[in-house]
Design a protein around this motif. Structure first.
Motif, PDB file in Angstrom:
ATOM      1  N   CYS A  90     -51.643   6.285  43.194  1.00  0.00           N
ATOM      2  CA  CYS A  90     -50.843   7.332  43.987  1.00  0.00           C
ATOM      3  C   CYS A  90     -51.761   8.195  44.542  1.00  0.00           C
ATOM      4  N   VAL A  91     -52.872   8.642  43.956  1.00  0.00           N
ATOM      5  CA  VAL A  91     -53.892   9.356  44.436  1.00  0.00           C
ATOM      6  C   VAL A  91     -55.112   8.706  44.761  1.00  0.00           C
ATOM      7  N   LYS A  92     -55.299   7.557  44.923  1.00  0.00           N
ATOM      8  CA  LYS A  92     -56.402   6.817  45.188  1.00  0.00           C
ATOM      9  C   LYS A  92     -57.312   7.522  46.563  1.00  0.00           C
ATOM     10  N   ILE A  93     -58.501   7.349  46.382  1.00  0.00           N
ATOM     11  CA  ILE A  93     -59.614   7.789  47.170  1.00  0.00           C
ATOM     12  C   ILE A  93     -59.797   6.754  48.291  1.00  0.00           C
ATOM     13  N   ALA A  94     -59.131   6.419  49.379  1.00  0.00           N
ATOM     14  CA  ALA A  94     -59.122   5.479  50.128  1.00  0.00           C
ATOM     15  C   ALA A  94     -58.283   5.777  51.400  1.00  0.00           C
ATOM     16  N   ALA A  95     -58.770   5.383  52.553  1.00  0.00           N
ATOM     17  CA  ALA A  95     -57.623   5.460  53.707  1.00  0.00           C
ATOM     18  C   ALA A  95     -56.464   4.611  53.618  1.00  0.00           C
ATOM     19  N   ASP A  96     -56.504   3.436  53.042  1.00  0.00           N
ATOM     20  CA  ASP A  96     -55.441   2.739  52.883  1.00  0.00           C
ATOM     21  C   ASP A  96     -54.695   2.660  51.382  1.00  0.00           C
ATOM     22  N   SER A  97     -54.857   3.988  50.971  1.00  0.00           N
ATOM     23  CA  SER A  97     -53.909   4.197  49.620  1.00  0.00           C
ATOM     24  C   SER A  97     -52.522   4.018  49.704  1.00  0.00           C
ATOM     25  N   ILE A  98     -52.306   2.871  48.924  1.00  0.00           N
ATOM     26  CA  ILE A  98     -50.889   2.216  48.891  1.00  0.00           C
ATOM     27  C   ILE A  98     -50.719   2.242  47.311  1.00  0.00           C
ATOM     28  N   CYS A  99     -49.510   2.673  46.981  1.00  0.00           N
ATOM     29  CA  CYS A  99     -49.142   2.567  45.652  1.00  0.00           C
ATOM     30  C   CYS A  99     -47.739   1.624  45.641  1.00  0.00           C
ATOM     31  N   HIS A 100     -47.695   0.562  44.673  1.00  0.00           N
ATOM     32  CA  HIS A 100     -46.530  -0.100  44.753  1.00  0.00           C
ATOM     33  C   HIS A 100     -45.524   0.254  43.527  1.00  0.00           C
ATOM     34  N   GLY A 101     -45.542   1.524  43.076  1.00  0.00           N
ATOM     35  CA  GLY A 101     -44.684   1.992  41.928  1.00  0.00           C
ATOM     36  C   GLY A 101     -45.103   1.462  40.499  1.00  0.00           C
ATOM     37  N   ASN A 102     -46.113   1.028  40.492  1.00  0.00           N
ATOM     38  CA  ASN A 102     -46.467   0.481  38.970  1.00  0.00           C
ATOM     39  C   ASN A 102     -47.775   1.079  38.519  1.00  0.00           C
ATOM     40  N   CYS A 103     -48.500   2.207  39.076  1.00  0.00           N
ATOM     41  CA  CYS A 103     -49.652   2.579  38.713  1.00  0.00           C
ATOM     42  C   CYS A 103     -49.594   3.533  37.238  1.00  0.00           C
ATOM     43  N   GLN A 104     -50.502   4.165  36.929  1.00  0.00           N
ATOM     44  CA  GLN A 104     -50.312   4.868  35.488  1.00  0.00           C
ATOM     45  C   GLN A 104     -49.665   5.960  35.833  1.00  0.00           C
ATOM     46  N   LEU A 105     -49.800   6.603  36.972  1.00  0.00           N
ATOM     47  CA  LEU A 105     -48.792   7.930  37.198  1.00  0.00           C
ATOM     48  C   LEU A 105     -47.469   7.633  37.322  1.00  0.00           C
ATOM     49  N   CYS A 106     -47.159   6.490  38.110  1.00  0.00           N
ATOM     50  CA  CYS A 106     -45.746   6.244  38.212  1.00  0.00           C
ATOM     51  C   CYS A 106     -45.086   5.791  36.989  1.00  0.00           C
ATOM     52  N   LYS A 107     -45.822   5.232  35.832  1.00  0.00           N
ATOM     53  CA  LYS A 107     -45.159   4.972  34.443  1.00  0.00           C
ATOM     54  C   LYS A 107     -45.159   6.261  33.989  1.00  0.00           C
ATOM     55  N   MET A 108     -46.029   7.139  34.088  1.00  0.00           N
ATOM     56  CA  MET A 108     -45.745   8.599  33.370  1.00  0.00           C
ATOM     57  C   MET A 108     -44.711   9.064  33.916  1.00  0.00           C
ATOM     58  N   LYS A 109     -44.418   9.141  35.435  1.00  0.00           N
ATOM     59  CA  LYS A 109     -43.153   9.858  35.865  1.00  0.00           C
ATOM     60  C   LYS A 109     -41.681   9.011  35.405  1.00  0.00           C
ATOM     61  N   SER A 110     -42.079   7.767  35.175  1.00  0.00           N
ATOM     62  CA  SER A 110     -40.880   7.190  34.777  1.00  0.00           C
ATOM     63  C   SER A 110     -40.452   6.947  33.448  1.00  0.00           C
ATOM     64  N   SER A 111     -41.276   7.562  32.588  1.00  0.00           N
ATOM     65  CA  SER A 111     -41.285   7.558  31.152  1.00  0.00           C
ATOM     66  C   SER A 111     -40.277   8.348  30.350  1.00  0.00           C
ATOM     67  N   GLY A 112     -39.506   9.257  31.392  1.00  0.00           N
ATOM     68  CA  GLY A 112     -38.405   9.993  30.659  1.00  0.00           C
ATOM     69  C   GLY A 112     -38.977  11.459  30.354  1.00  0.00           C
ATOM     70  N   CYS A 113     -40.020  11.613  30.407  1.00  0.00           N
ATOM     71  CA  CYS A 113     -40.748  12.815  29.939  1.00  0.00           C
ATOM     72  C   CYS A 113     -40.730  13.791  31.481  1.00  0.00           C
ATOM     73  N   THR A 114     -40.560  14.850  31.329  1.00  0.00           N
ATOM     74  CA  THR A 114     -40.241  15.763  32.341  1.00  0.00           C
ATOM     75  C   THR A 114     -41.552  16.421  32.783  1.00  0.00           C
ATOM     76  N   GLN A 115     -42.471  16.659  32.035  1.00  0.00           N
ATOM     77  CA  GLN A 115     -43.728  17.148  32.075  1.00  0.00           C
ATOM     78  C   GLN A 115     -44.769  16.299  31.705  1.00  0.00           C
ATOM     79  N   ILE A 116     -45.855  16.398  32.772  1.00  0.00           N
ATOM     80  CA  ILE A 116     -46.993  15.229  32.750  1.00  0.00           C
ATOM     81  C   ILE A 116     -48.190  16.343  32.690  1.00  0.00           C
ATOM     82  N   LEU A 117     -49.205  16.127  31.595  1.00  0.00           N
ATOM     83  CA  LEU A 117     -50.349  16.643  31.605  1.00  0.00           C
ATOM     84  C   LEU A 117     -51.582  15.937  31.729  1.00  0.00           C
TER      85      LEU A 117
END
Length: 248
Positions: free
Chosen positions: A139-166
């Protein structure tokens, strides 16, 4: 502090350039260590200090950490939990490195905060398509063609049910960004880089300034919280303080 101890020939760095911190005592350090233990023992006999209290009578808050963490770090945090009487659970977590569990009798409840620890080198690998796939931050990849397909580490943390990510960002900060180094010579890539940026440049061809941009995206675009620590010991201390605050 570590550099001063090295200059005084009290400790030596034994990690061989690897990311894991390993320090060995030299002869002067061993003598100093024995004297410190003797002093601590003498003081404790006169003024006994109550240990770190990390529980309530009715419910206990346990620190849960991912069992896929580096074995050296796992051993260190488990030893620290035992020393400080901090309840802990070790299991494979679907997202993040750390969670807090509230135990009430036979039931367990996950507190709504998921924590990910990354050294600067880990962060570089995560946003440069390096290292383990499960640790990548597309989701925050350093690249001009930065594309996330919804399965990266950040996406998993956001969909974990936890409202706060640190995110805990661990390691020495660039002298151009760290207020502690106000009197130091400023980092000026590419010719006059500080030690922290030079190490990142040699390993990943990136500077902390670029990674700070990634951290800003995590905060602004994804609502993540960020906490900086200088080393793993400070990270452990921060986790204990967070747990104590959540439990109170």
């Amino acid at each position: 502090i570590e550099k001063k101890l090295v200059r005084k020939e009290i400790v030596r760095n034994t990690n061989g350039g690897r990311e894991i911190e390993k320090w060995g005592l030299l002869e002067a350090g061993e003598i100093l260590g024995r004297l410190c233990v003797e002093f601590d023992s003498a003081v404790d006999q006169v003024l006994p200090v109550q240990g770190f209290v990390y529980k309530t009578p009715a419910k206990k808050l346990a620190l849960c950490f991912d069992n896929r963490e580096d074995a050296h770090f796992l051993q260190r945090i488990k030893r620290s939990c035992e020393d400080e009487n901090v309840p802990f659970v070790e299991k494979e977590l679907p997202a993040g490195d750390y969670l807090f569990l509230r135990r009430d009798g036979s039931s367990e409840h996950i507190l709504p905060i998921v924590i990910e620890r990354k050294s600067w080198s880990d962060l570089a690998e995560s946003c440069l398509d390096k290292g383990k796939v499960r640790n990548r931050l597309d989701c925050v990849k350093i690249a001009a063609d930065s594309i996330c397909h919804g399965n990266c580490q950040l996406c998993k943390m956001k969909s974990s049910g936890c409202t706060q990510i640190l995110f805990i960002i661990e390691g020495e900060r660039c002298s151009g960004n760290d207020s502690v180094h106000t009197s130091s010579k400023k980092c000026e890539p590419p010719n006059n880089m500080c030690a922290a940026c030079k190490q990142l440049d040699e390993r990943h061809n990136v500077t902390q300034s670029q990674l700070e941009g990634v951290i800003t995206k995590l905060q602004v675009d994804h609502g993540c919280h960020v906490h900086y620590t200088r080393n793993f010991n400070e990270t452990i201390c921060s986790l204990f303080i967070m747990g104590s605050m959540l439990q109170s």
